[in-house]
Write a protein that holds these residues in place. Structure first.
Motif, PDB file in Angstrom:
ATOM      1  N   ARG A  20      24.553 -67.188  14.876  1.00  0.00           N
ATOM      2  CA  ARG A  20      25.310 -66.441  13.720  1.00  0.00           C
ATOM      3  C   ARG A  20      26.810 -66.052  14.282  1.00  0.00           C
ATOM      4  N   GLN A  21      26.842 -65.513  15.354  1.00  0.00           N
ATOM      5  CA  GLN A  21      27.876 -65.059  15.843  1.00  0.00           C
ATOM      6  C   GLN A  21      29.046 -65.786  16.007  1.00  0.00           C
ATOM      7  N   LEU A  22      28.622 -67.215  16.584  1.00  0.00           N
ATOM      8  CA  LEU A  22      29.417 -68.290  17.039  1.00  0.00           C
ATOM      9  C   LEU A  22      30.016 -69.049  15.746  1.00  0.00           C
ATOM     10  N   SER A  68      20.612 -64.887  16.241  1.00  0.00           N
ATOM     11  CA  SER A  68      21.746 -63.734  16.175  1.00  0.00           C
ATOM     12  C   SER A  68      23.029 -64.299  16.674  1.00  0.00           C
ATOM     13  N   LEU A  69      22.701 -64.977  17.907  1.00  0.00           N
ATOM     14  CA  LEU A  69      23.981 -65.483  18.601  1.00  0.00           C
ATOM     15  C   LEU A  69      24.569 -66.609  18.001  1.00  0.00           C
ATOM     16  N   ARG A 123      30.284 -67.767  12.767  1.00  0.00           N
ATOM     17  CA  ARG A 123      31.149 -66.588  12.264  1.00  0.00           C
ATOM     18  C   ARG A 123      32.642 -66.638  12.906  1.00  0.00           C
ATOM     19  N   ILE A 124      32.455 -66.636  14.275  1.00  0.00           N
ATOM     20  CA  ILE A 124      33.888 -66.922  15.073  1.00  0.00           C
ATOM     21  C   ILE A 124      34.562 -68.353  14.706  1.00  0.00           C
ATOM     22  N   LEU A 148      26.448 -70.870   9.057  1.00  0.00           N
ATOM     23  CA  LEU A 148      26.118 -69.605   8.946  1.00  0.00           C
ATOM     24  C   LEU A 148      25.156 -69.203   7.976  1.00  0.00           C
TER      25      LEU A 148
END
Length: 70
Positions: free
Chosen positions: A9-11, A6-7, A13-14, A21
């Protein structure tokens, strides 16, 4: 393993790292499928289905469909 994916994926995306992703969603789908959480795996694959998914998407989708019996 789940919080780490999950972490990541967030990185991704940013930083607009769309290919990575997609691979992260595929990893999530694979982890869910191997845990026999087929609906979760399907939902993960849906996250990238319309975004020009990587080749691994199709392989993971086939494995999921095979396991579901479709």
């Amino acid at each position: 393993r789940e919080p780490l994916i999950s972490l990541r994926r967030q990185l991704f995306r940013i930083h607009n790292m769309n290919y990575e992703l997609g691979l992260s969603w595929i990893s999530w789908a694979q982890l869910a499928r191997e845990s026999n959480q087929l609906q979760t795996a399907y939902s993960a694959l849906l996250q990238i289905a319309n975004d020009n998914p990587p080749l691994q998407y199709y392989l993971e989708k086939a494995k999921l469909m095979w396991q579901k019996g479709n």
